[in-house]
Motif scaffolding. Structure first.
Motif, mmCIF file in Angstrom:
data_model
loop_
_atom_site.group_PDB
_atom_site.id
_atom_site.type_symbol
_atom_site.label_atom_id
_atom_site.label_comp_id
_atom_site.label_asym_id
_atom_site.label_seq_id
_atom_site.Cartn_x
_atom_site.Cartn_y
_atom_site.Cartn_z
ATOM 1 N N ASP A 63 23.997 32.895 34.986
ATOM 2 C CA ASP A 63 24.089 33.350 36.244
ATOM 3 C C ASP A 63 24.953 34.748 36.141
ATOM 4 O OD1 ASP A 63 22.665 31.253 37.342
ATOM 5 O OD2 ASP A 63 24.521 30.136 38.021
ATOM 6 N N LEU A 64 25.901 34.774 35.310
ATOM 7 C CA LEU A 64 26.580 35.922 35.251
ATOM 8 C C LEU A 64 25.760 37.183 34.472
ATOM 9 C CD1 LEU A 64 29.570 37.212 35.359
ATOM 10 C CD2 LEU A 64 29.691 36.360 33.313
ATOM 11 N N TYR A 65 25.054 36.725 33.802
ATOM 12 C CA TYR A 65 24.039 37.756 33.402
ATOM 13 C C TYR A 65 23.106 38.200 34.245
ATOM 14 C CZ TYR A 65 20.863 39.860 29.845
ATOM 15 O OH TYR A 65 20.045 40.900 29.048
ATOM 16 N N ASP A 66 22.678 37.692 35.054
ATOM 17 C CA ASP A 66 21.868 38.148 36.284
ATOM 18 C C ASP A 66 22.393 39.126 37.314
ATOM 19 O OD1 ASP A 66 19.771 37.032 34.929
ATOM 20 O OD2 ASP A 66 19.858 34.995 36.358
ATOM 21 N N SER A 67 23.967 38.906 37.484
ATOM 22 C CA SER A 67 24.495 39.509 38.489
ATOM 23 C C SER A 67 25.376 40.476 37.825
ATOM 24 C CB SER A 67 25.567 38.620 38.850
ATOM 25 O OG SER A 67 26.672 37.962 38.213
ATOM 26 N N THR A 68 25.415 41.033 36.511
ATOM 27 C CA THR A 68 26.002 41.852 36.112
ATOM 28 C C THR A 68 25.344 43.056 35.289
ATOM 29 O OG1 THR A 68 27.959 42.641 34.863
ATOM 30 C CG2 THR A 68 26.374 41.058 33.672
ATOM 31 N N GLU A 69 25.766 44.496 35.205
ATOM 32 C CA GLU A 69 24.944 45.413 34.706
ATOM 33 C C GLU A 69 25.843 46.217 33.889
ATOM 34 O OE1 GLU A 69 23.696 48.021 37.906
ATOM 35 O OE2 GLU A 69 22.410 46.901 38.726
ATOM 36 N N ASP A 70 26.892 45.675 33.534
ATOM 37 C CA ASP A 70 27.718 46.240 32.358
ATOM 38 C C ASP A 70 26.994 46.048 31.039
ATOM 39 O OD1 ASP A 70 30.228 47.870 31.508
ATOM 40 O OD2 ASP A 70 30.670 45.752 30.635
ATOM 41 N N ALA A 71 26.860 46.812 30.151
ATOM 42 C CA ALA A 71 26.359 46.729 28.880
ATOM 43 C C ALA A 71 27.369 45.963 28.005
ATOM 44 C CB ALA A 71 25.877 47.813 28.210
ATOM 45 N N LEU A 72 28.319 46.065 27.956
ATOM 46 C CA LEU A 72 29.333 45.312 27.079
ATOM 47 C C LEU A 72 29.294 43.909 27.495
ATOM 48 C CD1 LEU A 72 31.116 45.255 24.669
ATOM 49 C CD2 LEU A 72 33.155 45.742 26.499
ATOM 50 N N THR A 73 29.382 43.704 28.917
ATOM 51 C CA THR A 73 29.216 42.295 29.357
ATOM 52 C C THR A 73 27.893 41.601 28.854
ATOM 53 O OG1 THR A 73 30.875 42.885 31.217
ATOM 54 C CG2 THR A 73 29.750 41.015 31.381
ATOM 55 N N LEU A 74 26.986 42.300 29.161
ATOM 56 C CA LEU A 74 25.741 41.739 28.785
ATOM 57 C C LEU A 74 25.602 41.315 27.286
ATOM 58 C CD1 LEU A 74 23.111 44.239 30.807
ATOM 59 C CD2 LEU A 74 23.859 41.753 31.332
ATOM 60 N N ARG A 75 26.120 42.190 26.382
ATOM 61 C CA ARG A 75 25.941 41.697 24.959
ATOM 62 C C ARG A 75 26.948 40.636 24.655
ATOM 63 N NH1 ARG A 75 25.489 45.797 20.451
ATOM 64 N NH2 ARG A 75 24.573 43.644 19.657
ATOM 65 N N ALA A 76 28.091 40.426 25.248
ATOM 66 C CA ALA A 76 28.964 39.532 25.173
ATOM 67 C C ALA A 76 28.395 38.208 25.564
ATOM 68 C CB ALA A 76 30.179 39.877 25.840
ATOM 69 N N ILE A 77 27.788 38.256 26.986
ATOM 70 C CA ILE A 77 27.201 36.983 27.401
ATOM 71 C C ILE A 77 26.110 36.606 26.227
ATOM 72 C CG2 ILE A 77 25.650 36.087 29.085
ATOM 73 C CD1 ILE A 77 27.211 37.938 31.073
ATOM 74 N N VAL A 78 25.282 37.215 25.721
ATOM 75 C CA VAL A 78 24.191 37.043 24.894
ATOM 76 C C VAL A 78 24.823 36.467 23.524
ATOM 77 C CG1 VAL A 78 22.316 37.775 23.289
ATOM 78 C CG2 VAL A 78 22.494 38.667 25.879
ATOM 79 N N HIS A 79 26.012 36.970 23.257
ATOM 80 C CA HIS A 79 26.758 36.387 22.124
ATOM 81 C C HIS A 79 26.977 35.021 22.096
ATOM 82 C CE1 HIS A 79 29.501 36.667 18.614
ATOM 83 N NE2 HIS A 79 30.176 35.909 19.187
ATOM 84 N N LEU A 80 27.514 34.620 23.378
ATOM 85 C CA LEU A 80 28.000 33.280 23.709
ATOM 86 C C LEU A 80 26.696 32.517 23.539
ATOM 87 C CD1 LEU A 80 30.707 33.878 26.293
ATOM 88 C CD2 LEU A 80 30.938 33.179 23.924
ATOM 89 N N LEU A 81 25.720 33.016 24.199
ATOM 90 C CA LEU A 81 24.347 32.273 24.330
ATOM 91 C C LEU A 81 23.734 31.860 22.886
ATOM 92 C CD1 LEU A 81 22.458 33.864 27.229
ATOM 93 C CD2 LEU A 81 23.508 31.583 27.374
ATOM 94 N N LYS A 82 23.953 32.750 21.988
ATOM 95 C CA LYS A 82 23.503 32.526 20.940
ATOM 96 C C LYS A 82 24.091 31.701 20.085
ATOM 97 C CE LYS A 82 23.020 36.978 19.796
ATOM 98 N NZ LYS A 82 22.959 38.313 18.999
#
Length: 755
Positions: free
Chosen positions: A162-181
């Motif tokens: 949900d947080l990935y879909d609601s944000t556009e910040d590149a660093l936040t997106l990469r950090a979220i995917v890091h947690l997903l992986k």
């Protein structure tokens, strides 16, 4: 029973052809009314399904409804899995593309990931579940169930998506995917691109396998007459035929005779040559078609469709009539043993052993019998194990007490220990061992080769006094809620009639009002019956564990299990038990029969190695023995495996009791098998890229090692043993990578939706 099974087969076939079936697939459930209409039509218009007892038609409707409900639930679950895996795969692939246009260092991504975890899950302790079992708290806790569902915590992965879909910040997106992986954790090690590519390939393989399963066929019926088996065999041995083509030998002979003519015609010769070529193409195309379908036909021929009839389902407690009778032949049967003892005569019978005499003393003189509504002319005697006898006695006590009471004092049938039952026809496995080898082999009737088994589903809480009060409290809340809703609807109809603000006729409103009043009366009667006392049940103190402590059980194909004691507040492993530590007996302190203390302590653990040796021996020798026709069924391996599974389950429950754990979390077996199978397929494709046979051989060898242990039976043993102690058992998600300690921690946290 054959006609009943054919009726179920026809219903399964017709339900899948209904126009509403696609709506049921999207909804994940089936309506009962169309099944009832189809069954009534078959009963009325088809002579082959007429003449069955009424109970058989009711059971056929229930069987078809239960079968499609489970099938639709599996299909809906597969769709959700596909959506979730595609969502994860798309996020990771987008992150790979995003990494090419950004230059964030790993430290920056890890720090941002830690902040995201702190925002999503602050250090909240796991609050214990409220205990509500007193009758005085009924009015205060009517909406406790809804509040618990609303306060259910969201899983970490859902929050990250949900947080990935609601944000556009590149660093936040990469950090979220890091947690997903990394399964919701911060990984400080450098990422290996090869391992990531292999993981993505495994995830794509999982999606493909699930999509293939989603295209599976509708539920098929059984084969009581053997027609399906015969058809599969005929398709497997059938060779390609060409009834419309000329035989090639005939055309060659015609061309040879034409060539011997003194003045052959050129056009006729060309025609014959073209005909020969056309027939050759037809033969080749038909052969290719036959070759492509022969594999499927051989697989169908190897299958053995279940030839036993479908079980008879009794979905209500009132469908069974419990009685008892004396085991003696008659009420005035003489006691011959007592007469012999009084007269001083010596009996030729051998005196039974001490163990048998003890069993005879505790043996009851009554035999429990059961009759079924719709087949009340048949009386069945109950033969069961001594461990199951108290449960059947409870069935008898509940029924006889309920029957003897008057209408005002009858207790609710929802408090019966028996919930439903099914009468199953099974093959007698002991029959081949009973026959003497010297006796001539004669065809036996079904009653001589099969037995009837009664499978009963119970609510284990209703076997104790404390559990009965807990169930009574829950049912009172539900009935009060229904009664209040029915009264509100009744008042609404009365208001419409008085104010004349309706478009319906007076007759329709009167009918609605009559139905609502009947509903109110029915719910009021049920509520009164719930307050009436039930027959006495044995008292047992309810287990009270610490809700902040959970037992995580992780499975492994080398060491079978790993057990971790998890503190859910700190999310740390307090203590870890390997398979060796689980099975070691620390109570042994003295040497016995020439064996050292260490040997006696490791006696149970050696069974693991012994089972592995039996497995290897059977794998290597069974194939050769089967070729020579010398293969004899040996139950040593299966019996040892069953004993070891029960022993491990017992030790896991002992660990839970020792640490006062609130729950035991076991892995979800479906996800384990799918993830491991997909990972193996991905590795095989990378090792043998263009060699399909080598890929299959690699996957087969790995699969043989993986199926060394029966994780499904072990999970059932854990559920059964924990249920006896009143410990809650939950299912969690086991990761593919990591050691057993980390897997046990992840499983325990995922069982409480903390990861």
């Amino acid at each position: 029973m054959v006609k009943y099974t054919l009726l179920v087969n026809r219903l399964l076939e017709q339900v899948g052809q209904l126009s509403e079936f696609k709506q049921w697939q999207e909804k994940g459930s089936i309506s009962k009314e169309p099944v009832k209409q189809l069954c009534d039509a078959l009963k009325k218009h088809h002579a082959e399904f007429q003449g069955l007892p009424h109970r058989f038609y009711i059971s056929a409707k229930l069987m078809v409804t239960y079968t499609f409900e489970s099938w639709l639930a599996l299909q809906q679950r597969r769709r959700r899995k596909i959506d979730g895996k595609r969502r994860w795969l798309n996020r990771v692939e987008d992150d790979i593309e995003l990494a090419k246009v950004t230059d964030f260092s790993p430290e920056m991504i890890q720090n941002r990931a830690r902040k995201i975890l702190a925002e999503i899950h602050p250090s909240n302790p796991v609050e214990p579940e409220p205990e509500t079992s007193s009758d005085n708290e009924i009015n205060e806790g009517e909406n406790c169930q809804e509040e618990e569902e609303m306060n259910q915590p969201k899983s970490l992965l859902s929050c990250l998506f949900d947080l990935y879909d609601s944000t556009e910040d590149a660093l936040t997106l990469r950090a979220i995917v890091h947690l997903l992986k990394n399964n919701g954790e911060v990984n400080e090690e450098d990422e290996d691109p090869k391992k990531l590519e292999l993981r993505l390939a495994a995830k794509r393989e999982e999606i493909q396998r699930l999509e293939k399963q989603l295209q599976g066929r509708l539920p098929k019926g059984r084969d009581p007459t053997g027609e399906t088996t015969t058809r599969f065999l005929e398709e497997a041995i059938k060779l390609p035929e060409h009834p419309t083509a000329y035989p090639p030998r005939f055309l060659l002979n015609a061309f040879y005779c034409y060539a011997l003519l003194p003045m052959p015609y050129i056009q006729y010769g060309v025609y014959l040559l073209n005909a020969i070529l056309d027939e050759a193409r037809i033969v080749e195309s038909d052969f290719i078609t036959w070759r492509d379908t022969i594999a499927e036909h051989l697989v169908n021929a190897a299958k053995r469709p279940n030839s036993l009839p479908y079980p008879l389902i009794f979905g209500s407690t009132s469908d069974l009539v419990w009685e008892s009778e004396s085991k003696r032949k008659g009420p005035n049967a003489p006691d011959t043993e007592g007469a012999l003892e009084q007269s001083g005569a010596k009996s030729s019978r051998k005196r039974p052993s001490k163990r048998k005499r003890t069993r005879l003393k505790t043996q009851s003189d009554e035999r429990i019998t059961v009759r079924f509504h719709g087949m009340s002319q048949y009386r069945f005697k109950i033969y069961c194990d001594r461990r199951q006898l108290p449960i059947f006695r409870q069935f008898l006590t509940d029924y006889c007490t309920h029957k003897a009471l008057d209408e005002e004092n009858k207790f609710s049938m929802g408090l019966f220990a028996l919930r439903s039952a099914s009468l199953i026809w099974k093959k007698d496995k002991q029959r081949p061992h009973k026959r003497n080898s010297s006796e001539p082999v004669e065809p036996l009737s079904p009653w001589q080769t099969h037995r009837l088994y009664l499978h009963c589903s119970i609510d284990s809480r209703l076997l104790t006094a404390e559990g009965t009060e807990q169930v009574r409290f829950q049912k009172i809340l539900q009935t009060k809620r229904k009664l209040e809703g029915a009264k509100n609807k009744e008042q609404e109809i009365l208001r419409q009639k008085s104010e004349r603000q309706h478009t319906e006729s007076e007759q329709d409103l009167d009918d609605k009002l009559k139905k609502q009043r009947q509903n109110v009366a029915r719910n009021q009667t049920s509520l009164n019956c719930l307050y009436n006392p039930t027959p006495p049940r044995p008292s047992r103190v309810r287990y009270q564990g610490n809700p902040n402590i959970a037992i995580g059980v992780s499975f492994c194909r080398q060491q079978l299990v790993g057990v971790g004691v998890i503190d859910l507040q700190t999310q740390q492993v307090q203590e870890y038990y390997s398979i060796r530590r689980l099975l070691i007996n620390r109570k042994v302190t003295q040497v016995k029969r020439g064996r050292s203390v260490l040997q006696l302590k490791l006696k149970k653990y050696r069974l693991v190695n012994q089972l592995c040796m039996w497995k290897k021996k059977n794998i290597t020798q069974r194939t050769q023995q089967q070729k020579q026709g010398l293969c004899i069924q040996n139950t040593t391996e299966s019996n040892l495996r069953q004993y070891l599974e029960r022993l491990v389950a017992d030790r896991i429950v002992e660990v839970a009791l020792k640490h006062q754990a609130g729950s035991i979390v076991t892995p979800q077996l479906g996800e384990i098998r799918e993830s491991i199978e997909s990972a193996v397929q991905a590795i095989a494709k990378q090792l043998f890229e263009n060699h399909r046979e080598a890929q299959q051989a690699y996957a087969k060898q790995f699969r043989m090692d993986f199926h060394r242990w029966s994780y499904g039976r072990l999970t059932d043993c854990i559920h059964s043993r924990a249920r006896q102690e009143g410990i809650l058992v939950q299912a969690g998600r086991q990761p593919v990578e990591g050691n057993l300690v980390g897997k046990a921690l992840t499983i325990a946290l995922s069982g409480r939706n903390l990861v």
